[in-house]
Enzyme design. Structure first.
Site, short mmCIF file in Angstrom:
data_model
loop_
_atom_site.label_atom_id
_atom_site.label_comp_id
_atom_site.label_asym_id
_atom_site.label_seq_id
_atom_site.Cartn_x
_atom_site.Cartn_y
_atom_site.Cartn_z
N GLY A 81 41.91 60.40 50.15
CA GLY A 81 41.11 59.26 49.69
C GLY A 81 40.49 59.50 48.32
N ARG A 145 48.52 60.34 51.14
CA ARG A 145 48.12 61.15 52.30
C ARG A 145 49.27 61.92 52.93
NH1 ARG A 145 42.93 60.68 53.64
NH2 ARG A 145 41.79 58.77 53.14
N ASP A 176 41.88 69.30 54.99
CA ASP A 176 43.29 69.39 55.40
C ASP A 176 44.19 69.76 54.23
OD1 ASP A 176 43.04 68.89 58.02
OD2 ASP A 176 43.66 66.78 57.93
N LYS A 202 37.43 68.20 47.30
CA LYS A 202 37.19 66.76 47.10
C LYS A 202 36.94 66.06 48.42
CE LYS A 202 39.73 64.06 48.46
NZ LYS A 202 40.73 63.22 49.11
N THR A 203 36.06 65.16 48.52
CA THR A 203 35.93 64.11 49.55
C THR A 203 34.52 63.53 49.51
OG1 THR A 203 35.98 63.44 51.86
CG2 THR A 203 35.46 65.74 51.52
N ASP A 205 33.22 62.20 51.88
CA ASP A 205 32.62 62.41 53.21
C ASP A 205 31.66 63.59 53.24
OD1 ASP A 205 34.26 60.36 53.90
OD2 ASP A 205 35.41 61.43 55.42
N TYR A 243 16.14 38.60 58.32
CA TYR A 243 17.39 39.17 58.85
C TYR A 243 17.25 40.66 59.17
CZ TYR A 243 19.72 35.06 56.82
OH TYR A 243 20.10 33.80 56.50
N ARG A 429 34.04 54.58 46.29
CA ARG A 429 34.97 55.70 46.11
C ARG A 429 35.54 55.82 44.70
NH1 ARG A 429 39.23 56.34 50.84
NH2 ARG A 429 40.17 54.64 49.67
#
Ligand code: FBP
Length: 552
Positions: A81, A145, A176, A202-203, A205, A243, A429
């Site tokens: 990603g 990917r 990964d 990298k990520t 997340d 809201y 991103r």
């Protein structure tokens, strides 16, 4: 091409390097540290990586550059990603490579790891690379990917490298991709190809971190972008006062993104998946937890609020995971055809009712119908439910609405509940990298080239001391095998880099835990505003709250 004023200005930005890399290539010396061991399963990892295991940690320092001066032809790959700053990793790598020797060449393999095995590439030059400096996105070469993990792929990769005279490959990816980088490095060493492999963390997340890697790049910019948006929504909520906003934020598995956004913006609710799993919380308990906040705020006349939901949360709810497992079984093989042949939702519901256990059916029954149907419609190529597509922000607001209706009947809740839903993921991103990510990424790339020049293989580019000013950052490298352990994946024992989940005894979570009760009832919102690229250091160069708390 038309460029925005910011884009033009960012082309001129000079990323800050760690002090030890600032004196010119000829003055970068190397210091080798201790030999390393993997974080667990040492014997198994050593046996799997006989050529690359146990190498020394290295740090660069001001000194004489003693690296061999052979011509380098390097290939770079962006994997997985998008994450803000990826372009700067490539720019840093390119600049160090060219500063060392004008004859050095940088290949960019296109569209992810598949570009290497398909021999699909471009060769960088100044005019091409200058268009991408300090900008977001991965469009410089594209990403993908595809996993590089089989011997067959490795053999093709070795042939491609030989064909172009490539001496090193840099893989920019998450846990990964860097696990696979280590396996490729071992393969190249075992086959004596002379090709080195270096990884870069990298990520968005934020789950590729450990005692060596303080954070993955992109997390800083992505969380600042989401926090800006959440802050804006908080201000809207506090202005209109009508809201409750349910906001899902990206993060496939770990909740680092949600936690960081909560630390930045102080919403009324933020779920943390790791806590949900540790406390074995049910959907009903989570809904009650949110409904308590809605009720208490309503009692004070505040029929509005903000709840942040991490993308991966439902997978951490034990009863929901069990339900997903049963649905995958229920539709395995030809049973999916029988199910799909049923024409009405009523018939399908009966089929489901007959196939699920009593416990899972009880969970299924409380889901809103839209989510129930989503579980059976959106399946991956293996026929499994795609949990990441579940609209958990809508799921939780519907469950909370049911709880509030019950409470209204009992007379404990007298407020009004209007819910709105948001998902912030792709918005963050490819944002222009913050100064932190611009500097960090450029340093990672520059540093990756120094590791190549000094002949290291199977290392992750490491830049640390990141909560200090960039001049005090420490540049070096760590063998990837040091970060590995053996985990069960798809029924097999695999050597992998450990994924970092939110630590419930870590300082960021502890800080959140100490304040969330107050935030859930009061309106304690913080409005971080947009990322600032120019202005005072204390506004423009701040790191994430997570990093600051971890390093205080
Ligand atoms: P990486 O781990 O590859 O960096 O990607 C993370 C991520 O952005 C997750 O937050 C999200 O769940 C996923 O990618 C989305 O993937 P895709 O881009 O394939 O839709």
């Amino acid at each position: 091409m038309n460029y925005s004023p910011l884009q033009k200005a960012r082309y001129e930005y000079t990323p800050k390097l760690p002090g030890m890399l600032r004196n010119g290539i000829t003055e970068i010396g190397v210091k080798e540290g201790e030999e390393t061991q993997s974080v667990a399963d040492q014997d198994k990892i050593k046996a799997l990586f006989p050529n690359t295991y146990g190498k020394k940690e290295i740090t660069f320092e001001k000194g004489q550059n003693t690296a061999a001066t052979k011509k380098q032809v390097v290939g770079v790959i962006l994997s997985g990603g998008q994450a803000p700053g990826g372009h700067n990793v490539v720019c840093g790598l390119y600049d160090a490579l060219k500063a060392t020797n004008k004859e050095n060449v940088l290949y960019g393999f296109k569209n992810g790891p598949s570009g290497l095995v398909e021999d699909d590439y471009l060769i960088f030059d100044d005019s091409y690379i200058n268009e991408f400096r300090n900008t977001g996105g991965f469009d410089i070469i594209g990403s993908g990917r595809t996993k590089l993990e089989t011997d067959e792929q490795f053999a093709i990769a070795a042939d491609v490298c030989k064909k172009h005279g490539i001496t090193a490959i840099v893989i920019i990816g998450g846990d990964d991709s860097n696990t696979n980088a280590a396996v490729l490095a071992e393969y190249f060493a075992a086959k004596d190809t002379g090709v080195q492999v270096i990884g870069c963390p990298k990520t968005i997340d934020g789950d590729l971190k450990n005692e060596d890697i303080e954070c993955s790049f992109g997390f800083d910019t992505a969380t600042k972008t989401y926090s800006e948006l959440i802050g804006n929504i908080e201000r809207d909520a506090n202005s209109a006062k009508k809201y409750w906003h349910f906001i899902k934020v990206m993060g496939r598995s770990a909740s680092h993104v949600a936690l960081e956004c909560a630390l930045e913006t102080q919403p009324n609710i933020c779920l943390i998946s790791e806590e949900v799993a540790a406390k074995k919380m049910s959907l009903s308990q989570i809904a009650d937890y949110i409904a308590d906040s809605v009720e208490k705020r309503a009692a004070k006349g505040m029929n509005f609020g903000v709840a942040v939901i991490p993308e991966g949360v439902v997978e951490f709810v034990p009863e929901f995971s069990a339900l997903i497992g049963e649905i995958n079984e229920l539709l395995a093989g030809s049973k999916a055809e029988t199910f799909n042949a049923l024409s009405t939702w009523g018939e399908k519901y009966t089929f489901i009712e007959q196939g699920l256990s009593k416990e899972s059916m009880a969970v299924f029954a409380i889901l809103p119908q839209g989510i129930q149907q989503q579980l059976f419609l959106e399946r991956d190529p293996h026929g499994n439910v795609q949990v990441s597509l579940i609209e958990s922000e809508k799921l939780f607001s519907a469950l909370v609405a049911d709880k509030l209706a019950e409470r209204k009947k009992k007379g404990t809740y007298k407020g009004k509940f209007g819910a709105l839903h948001h998902f912030f993921g792709y918005e963050g991103r490819c944002a222009f990298p913050s100064n932190f990510d611009s500097d960090y990424c450029y340093s990672l790339g520059y540093n990756a080239f120094m590791l190549i020049q000094y002949g290291y293989n199977g290392y992750l580019s490491k830049v640390s001391n990141l909560s200090a000013p960039a001049s005090e950052w420490v540049a070096g490298g760590m063998p990837i095998t040091k970060m590995m352990n053996v985990e069960r994946r798809h029924g097999e024992d695999k050597p992998v880099i450990r994924k970092a989940l939110v630590e419930l005894d870590g300082k960021p979570f502890k800080f959140f835990e100490a304040h969330r009760e107050e935030w859930s009832v009061e309106t304690s919102y913080v409005y971080p505003g947009a990322i600032q690229y120019y202005g005072p250091t204390e506004v423009c160069d701040i790191t994430t709250r997570t990093l600051a708390l971890e390093q205080e």
